[in-house]
Structure formats: C-alpha cells, structure tokens
Motif scaffolding. Structure first.
Motif, PDB file in Angstrom:
ATOM      1  N   ALA A 230       0.680  -1.125   0.004  1.00  0.00           N
ATOM      2  CA  ALA A 230       0.122   0.165   0.291  1.00  0.00           C
ATOM      3  C   ALA A 230       1.120   1.112   0.074  1.00  0.00           C
ATOM      4  O   ALA A 230       2.109   1.467   0.960  1.00  0.00           O
ATOM      5  CB  ALA A 230      -0.930  -0.289   0.789  1.00  0.00           C
ATOM      6  N   GLY A 231       0.299   1.818  -1.085  1.00  0.00           N
ATOM      7  CA  GLY A 231       0.717   3.422  -1.100  1.00  0.00           C
ATOM      8  C   GLY A 231       2.885   3.061  -1.839  1.00  0.00           C
ATOM      9  O   GLY A 231       3.448   4.953  -2.011  1.00  0.00           O
ATOM     10  N   SER A 232       2.378   2.281  -2.313  1.00  0.00           N
ATOM     11  CA  SER A 232       4.449   2.015  -3.154  1.00  0.00           C
ATOM     12  C   SER A 232       3.707   1.423  -4.713  1.00  0.00           C
ATOM     13  O   SER A 232       3.038   1.063  -5.039  1.00  0.00           O
ATOM     14  CB  SER A 232       4.995   0.940  -3.039  1.00  0.00           C
ATOM     15  OG  SER A 232       5.443  -0.286  -3.672  1.00  0.00           O
ATOM     16  N   THR A 233       4.181   2.073  -5.223  1.00  0.00           N
ATOM     17  CA  THR A 233       4.167   2.047  -7.211  1.00  0.00           C
ATOM     18  C   THR A 233       5.554   2.180  -7.587  1.00  0.00           C
ATOM     19  O   THR A 233       6.139   3.341  -7.600  1.00  0.00           O
ATOM     20  CB  THR A 233       3.651   3.047  -7.732  1.00  0.00           C
ATOM     21  OG1 THR A 233       4.013   4.427  -8.113  1.00  0.00           O
ATOM     22  CG2 THR A 233       2.106   3.053  -7.225  1.00  0.00           C
ATOM     23  N   GLU A 234       6.336   1.148  -8.372  1.00  0.00           N
ATOM     24  CA  GLU A 234       7.326   1.955  -9.239  1.00  0.00           C
ATOM     25  C   GLU A 234       6.973   0.969 -10.834  1.00  0.00           C
ATOM     26  O   GLU A 234       6.426   0.886 -10.871  1.00  0.00           O
ATOM     27  CB  GLU A 234       8.163   0.046  -8.571  1.00  0.00           C
ATOM     28  CG  GLU A 234       8.458  -0.009  -6.924  1.00  0.00           C
ATOM     29  CD  GLU A 234       9.286   1.278  -6.301  1.00  0.00           C
ATOM     30  OE1 GLU A 234      10.425   1.707  -7.343  1.00  0.00           O
ATOM     31  OE2 GLU A 234       9.015   1.417  -5.188  1.00  0.00           O
ATOM     32  N   LYS A 235       8.318   1.851 -11.088  1.00  0.00           N
ATOM     33  CA  LYS A 235       8.354   1.974 -13.144  1.00  0.00           C
ATOM     34  C   LYS A 235       8.257   0.724 -13.269  1.00  0.00           C
ATOM     35  O   LYS A 235       9.478   0.125 -12.591  1.00  0.00           O
ATOM     36  CB  LYS A 235       8.869   3.046 -13.498  1.00  0.00           C
ATOM     37  CG  LYS A 235       8.110   4.307 -13.002  1.00  0.00           C
ATOM     38  CD  LYS A 235       8.836   5.783 -13.784  1.00  0.00           C
ATOM     39  CE  LYS A 235       8.432   7.018 -13.442  1.00  0.00           C
ATOM     40  NZ  LYS A 235       9.256   7.844 -14.155  1.00  0.00           N
TER      41      LYS A 235
END
Lengths: 111, 112
Positions: free
Chosen positions: B52-57
């Motif tokens: 939750a709260g994390s996104t990566e390319k």
C-alpha cells in the motif's frame, strides 16, 4: 522482453506425442519459470526451476535449466488437446522482484 | 488458489479520455503488477507495487500511472488514452516469500 525469449513462435503436434519448447535468456538469473496461458485466460505457473537446479518435473511436464548456455526447455509428454495454449518462460534476477517474460510459443495439440 | 479480480473485463475508450483499470486481490499479497500483452511482444511490465502506497515503474511506464491505495487494490490509470494503448492488460499478485505470479483474467481495452 529481450531478457527471455522462446525459440519458436508456434508448434503443432498430435495428441499423444511429446513436444519441447525452448527458451534462451541473456543475463544471470536466480530462477526461471514456465507459464501456460489458455485462450481468454491469464497465465498460470507450471514450473519454477532455480538456478542451482538442472531439472524439475510436474506430472507430464519436465523443465531443464542450463545456466552455462543460458537456456531452458519445457517438455510435455503424452500431449492432450487441453495442452493447447501459449507457453512462456520468465526470468527472475537477483535483487529484483519482477519477472521478465518471453513473447511465448503457441502450442497446438491436434486430435 | 489465489484469486485476482480485474474490472472491467472489456473497455472501449475514446482517444484523449481517461481510463482506470482496477485490480483486487484478497490474498494479502504484498506485491502486485500490471502487464500488457500484445501479439509478438508477450507480457511487458508497466508498473508494480510492493505494498500500500508504493508504486514502481516497470519497463514501459510512459503514458501510465499506477495507484495502490490499499493492500487489496492496485489501479492502472491512463490519463490521456491513445490508440497505441489498445491491448490486453493483466494484473498479477505475488505472495510474500515466493515469486509465483497469480494473474487475473485480463482486461481488453480498445482506444478508438
């Protein structure tokens, strides 16, 4: 991804025959996985083979891994019509939590 | 077996419009992924998340945003959809401690 690639775009066999799908990859890996995708569905894992393993079996399926030649194979014995699907290899690399998929081999098993 | 649910299953959008693809898993998996699948390209990674709260390319993030508001939900957002984004999109999740991807059934998106 160019990090993993199946060597054939399409294969066709008759029921009962054996078939092998080959995969080559371009970097050091911690494991290689094989997935199968049936029409209209998401891929599903068949076998996971770690870099320190040379062979792994799952019923009629047998995967091999050769880290020196950076290649893997998936063999299916006694094929059935329901084995018709697209087969993908996917590589895992150290320090990464992602899988890189090849473009897939479409296998058709005919009656 | 882990269940990953994608919605909608099919979507037709207009060029320049905003599109949101949703993915839900109730397996308490930490990692979630968005891939797109095109003929000849296999599965290509767009975005992923560790929680939750994390996104990566991923490999092809241009034109896409991702949002992970909770452990269960991971969305893919196309702010200005283009015809080149016509594809089948797959969401997947991974249990902690292993790297087996559990895929949803996919969303077929057509941008006209």
């Amino acid at each position: 991804s160019q990090l993993a690639e199946e060597n054939s775009w399409a294969l066709s066999v008759h029921e009962g025959e054996s078939v092998t799908v080959n995969c080559s990859y371009k970097t050091s890996i911690t494991a290689l996985q094989w997935y199968r995708q049936k029409s209209g569905k998401g891929p599903a894992q068949l076998i996971l083979i770690r870099s320190n393993e040379r062979e792994k079996r799952n019923g009629r399926l047998r995967a091999t891994l050769d880290t020196s030649s950076q290649s893997s194979s998936l063999s299916i014995t006694a094929t059935r019509c329901e084995d018709t699907a697209v087969y993908f290899c996917a590589t895992e690399m150290s320090n990464y939590n992602v899988l890189y998929f090849g473009s897939g081999t479409k296998l058709t098993v005919e009656p | 077996e882990a269940a990953v649910t994608q919605s909608p299953r099919n979507k037709v959008a207009v060029t320049g419009g905003k599109v949101t693809l949703s993915c839900n898993q109730t397996n308490n998996h930490n990692n979630m992924y968005w891939y797109r699948q095109d003929t000849g390209h296999g599965l290509r990674l767009i975005h992923y998340s560790y929680g939750a709260g994390s996104t990566e390319k991923g490999d092809i993030p241009d034109g896409y945003k991702a949002s992970r508001p909770s452990q269960e939900n991971f969305s893919l957002i196309l702010e200005l959809a283009t015809p080149s984004q016509t594809s089948v999109y797959f969401c997947a999740s991974v249990p902690g401690g292993e790297n087996t991807l559990y895929f949803g059934a996919g969303t077929r998106l057509s941008v006209l």
